[in-house]
Design a protein around this motif. Sequence first.
Motif, PDB file in Angstrom:
ATOM      1  N   ASN A  17       0.805  -1.234   0.000  1.00 34.02           N
ATOM      2  CA  ASN A  17       0.000   0.000   0.000  1.00 34.02           C
ATOM      3  C   ASN A  17       0.833   1.277   0.000  1.00 34.02           C
ATOM      4  O   ASN A  17       0.406   2.308   0.539  1.00 34.02           O
ATOM      5  N   LYS A  18       2.010   1.212  -0.593  1.00 30.31           N
ATOM      6  CA  LYS A  18       2.810   2.413  -0.797  1.00 30.31           C
ATOM      7  C   LYS A  18       2.499   3.023  -2.170  1.00 30.31           C
ATOM      8  O   LYS A  18       2.098   2.325  -3.106  1.00 30.31           O
ATOM      9  N   ASN A  19       2.678   4.330  -2.275  1.00 24.17           N
ATOM     10  CA  ASN A  19       2.642   5.000  -3.575  1.00 24.17           C
ATOM     11  C   ASN A  19       4.024   4.858  -4.199  1.00 24.17           C
ATOM     12  O   ASN A  19       5.003   5.396  -3.664  1.00 24.17           O
ATOM     13  N   ILE A  20       4.106   4.138  -5.292  1.00 24.98           N
ATOM     14  CA  ILE A  20       5.392   3.743  -5.865  1.00 24.98           C
ATOM     15  C   ILE A  20       5.769   4.623  -7.049  1.00 24.98           C
ATOM     16  O   ILE A  20       4.936   4.909  -7.920  1.00 24.98           O
ATOM     17  N   ILE A  21       7.036   5.023  -7.077  1.00 21.96           N
ATOM     18  CA  ILE A  21       7.628   5.630  -8.281  1.00 21.96           C
ATOM     19  C   ILE A  21       8.741   4.703  -8.732  1.00 21.96           C
ATOM     20  O   ILE A  21       9.665   4.415  -7.967  1.00 21.96           O
ATOM     21  N   ASP A  22       8.662   4.229  -9.967  1.00 26.13           N
ATOM     22  CA  ASP A  22       9.725   3.385 -10.523  1.00 26.13           C
ATOM     23  C   ASP A  22      10.463   4.183 -11.589  1.00 26.13           C
ATOM     24  O   ASP A  22       9.959   4.366 -12.704  1.00 26.13           O
ATOM     25  N   ILE A  23      11.643   4.675 -11.231  1.00 29.43           N
ATOM     26  CA  ILE A  23      12.430   5.528 -12.116  1.00 29.43           C
ATOM     27  C   ILE A  23      13.221   4.642 -13.093  1.00 29.43           C
ATOM     28  O   ILE A  23      13.922   3.731 -12.685  1.00 29.43           O
ATOM     29  N   GLY A  24      13.119   4.953 -14.380  1.00 32.70           N
ATOM     30  CA  GLY A  24      13.829   4.157 -15.378  1.00 32.70           C
ATOM     31  C   GLY A  24      13.230   2.767 -15.494  1.00 32.70           C
ATOM     32  O   GLY A  24      13.929   1.761 -15.475  1.00 32.70           O
ATOM     33  N   THR A  25      11.915   2.705 -15.615  1.00 34.20           N
ATOM     34  CA  THR A  25      11.185   1.441 -15.502  1.00 34.20           C
ATOM     35  C   THR A  25      11.473   0.452 -16.626  1.00 34.20           C
ATOM     36  O   THR A  25      11.309  -0.743 -16.465  1.00 34.20           O
ATOM     37  N   ASP A  26      11.872   0.950 -17.801  1.00 35.13           N
ATOM     38  CA  ASP A  26      12.153   0.113 -18.978  1.00 35.13           C
ATOM     39  C   ASP A  26      10.916  -0.717 -19.332  1.00 35.13           C
ATOM     40  O   ASP A  26       9.882  -0.168 -19.678  1.00 35.13           O
ATOM     41  N   HIS A  27      10.980  -2.051 -19.214  1.00 32.52           N
ATOM     42  CA  HIS A  27       9.848  -2.902 -19.578  1.00 32.52           C
ATOM     43  C   HIS A  27       8.728  -2.894 -18.529  1.00 32.52           C
ATOM     44  O   HIS A  27       7.667  -3.478 -18.755  1.00 32.52           O
ATOM     45  N   GLY A  28       8.980  -2.287 -17.376  1.00 24.88           N
ATOM     46  CA  GLY A  28       7.946  -2.172 -16.364  1.00 24.88           C
ATOM     47  C   GLY A  28       7.649  -3.454 -15.618  1.00 24.88           C
ATOM     48  O   GLY A  28       6.538  -3.647 -15.106  1.00 24.88           O
ATOM     49  N   LEU A  29       8.631  -4.335 -15.492  1.00 25.59           N
ATOM     50  CA  LEU A  29       8.385  -5.624 -14.840  1.00 25.59           C
ATOM     51  C   LEU A  29       8.044  -5.466 -13.362  1.00 25.59           C
ATOM     52  O   LEU A  29       7.164  -6.170 -12.840  1.00 25.59           O
ATOM     53  N   VAL A  30       8.718  -4.556 -12.680  1.00 27.07           N
ATOM     54  CA  VAL A  30       8.430  -4.351 -11.256  1.00 27.07           C
ATOM     55  C   VAL A  30       7.027  -3.759 -11.057  1.00 27.07           C
ATOM     56  O   VAL A  30       6.244  -4.287 -10.258  1.00 27.07           O
ATOM     57  N   PRO A  31       6.653  -2.674 -11.744  1.00 26.79           N
ATOM     58  CA  PRO A  31       5.280  -2.181 -11.595  1.00 26.79           C
ATOM     59  C   PRO A  31       4.219  -3.229 -11.917  1.00 26.79           C
ATOM     60  O   PRO A  31       3.210  -3.325 -11.209  1.00 26.79           O
ATOM     61  N   LEU A  32       4.431  -4.002 -12.955  1.00 26.84           N
ATOM     62  CA  LEU A  32       3.451  -5.032 -13.314  1.00 26.84           C
ATOM     63  C   LEU A  32       3.301  -6.067 -12.205  1.00 26.84           C
ATOM     64  O   LEU A  32       2.185  -6.473 -11.862  1.00 26.84           O
ATOM     65  N   LEU A  53       8.803   3.111 -22.544  1.00 26.70           N
ATOM     66  CA  LEU A  53       7.505   3.131 -21.877  1.00 26.70           C
ATOM     67  C   LEU A  53       6.419   2.458 -22.706  1.00 26.70           C
ATOM     68  O   LEU A  53       5.473   1.890 -22.163  1.00 26.70           O
ATOM     69  N   GLU A  54       6.553   2.490 -24.019  1.00 32.08           N
ATOM     70  CA  GLU A  54       5.573   1.833 -24.877  1.00 32.08           C
ATOM     71  C   GLU A  54       5.529   0.330 -24.622  1.00 32.08           C
ATOM     72  O   GLU A  54       4.482  -0.302 -24.742  1.00 32.08           O
ATOM     73  N   LYS A  55       6.676  -0.252 -24.265  1.00 32.08           N
ATOM     74  CA  LYS A  55       6.716  -1.685 -23.964  1.00 32.08           C
ATOM     75  C   LYS A  55       5.814  -1.995 -22.766  1.00 32.08           C
ATOM     76  O   LYS A  55       5.138  -3.022 -22.730  1.00 32.08           O
ATOM     77  N   LEU A  56       5.830  -1.105 -21.770  1.00 38.90           N
ATOM     78  CA  LEU A  56       4.975  -1.286 -20.608  1.00 38.90           C
ATOM     79  C   LEU A  56       3.517  -1.009 -20.964  1.00 38.90           C
ATOM     80  O   LEU A  56       2.619  -1.759 -20.585  1.00 38.90           O
TER      81      LEU A  56
END
Length: 230
Positions: A17-32, A53-56
């Motif tokens: 339940n944290k508000n997350i910022i993922d800097i340099g997310t690339d494929h976005g695996l962590v946010p997903l 970002l389009e990949k994510l």
Amino acid sequence: MDDKKRLLDIINLIDENKNIIDIGTDHGLVPLYLAKNGISKNILATDISEKSLEKLRTALTDELSTIISTRVTDGFKGIEKKENQVAIIAGMGANTIIDIIEDSLDFAENLDYLILASNINTEKLRIYLNDRNFRIINDFLSFENGKYYDIIKACYGKTSKLTLAETYYGKDDIKNKSRLLEEKLQEDYNKNQAFRKAIIENAKDNRGLDRIDERLEAIDEVRKLWKLEN
């Protein structure tokens, strides 16, 4: 994610339940992963590359789009401060991570904590964090696809002086007598002894020896500590 040990090590440091910022997310695996597993319901994934970002974005369902938003930006620039906010900065060298924090130092100080992953020059990052009064909460090695990564969780607040060994190798693995660190120490020892020999035998001057000798001293400090504790 089974083959992404480094990313799982990062995820395991994040509270729910944290508000997350993922800097340099690339494929976005962590946010997903965070969104799909209900760890966070508010995630901002950023990158300096629209193409990355389009990949994510192509992986976002309607439901995931209510949790994950994306933004093309450099570091923390243009990001709104929130309560209960944490940031991930991974997949970069220590110098780049330092630049991102330093460019938005007030923002970084306001975060609940930062999770940082570096695979080069991490001793510089530890010194920087200490100098800027960020307390290192966790600091350990991860190993993925033949590479070592340093994973650091840090928050703004009271710090304590780092030993030379902790500056180079992180407090958790030293304290826990990590087998992974033991392997890395041997690799670093062999590599730096070879560098030292090459400089002495072939270089016109001895520039670079001080840093090599300091790392060898840090290796020796860890080994002596472990020997005393046995």
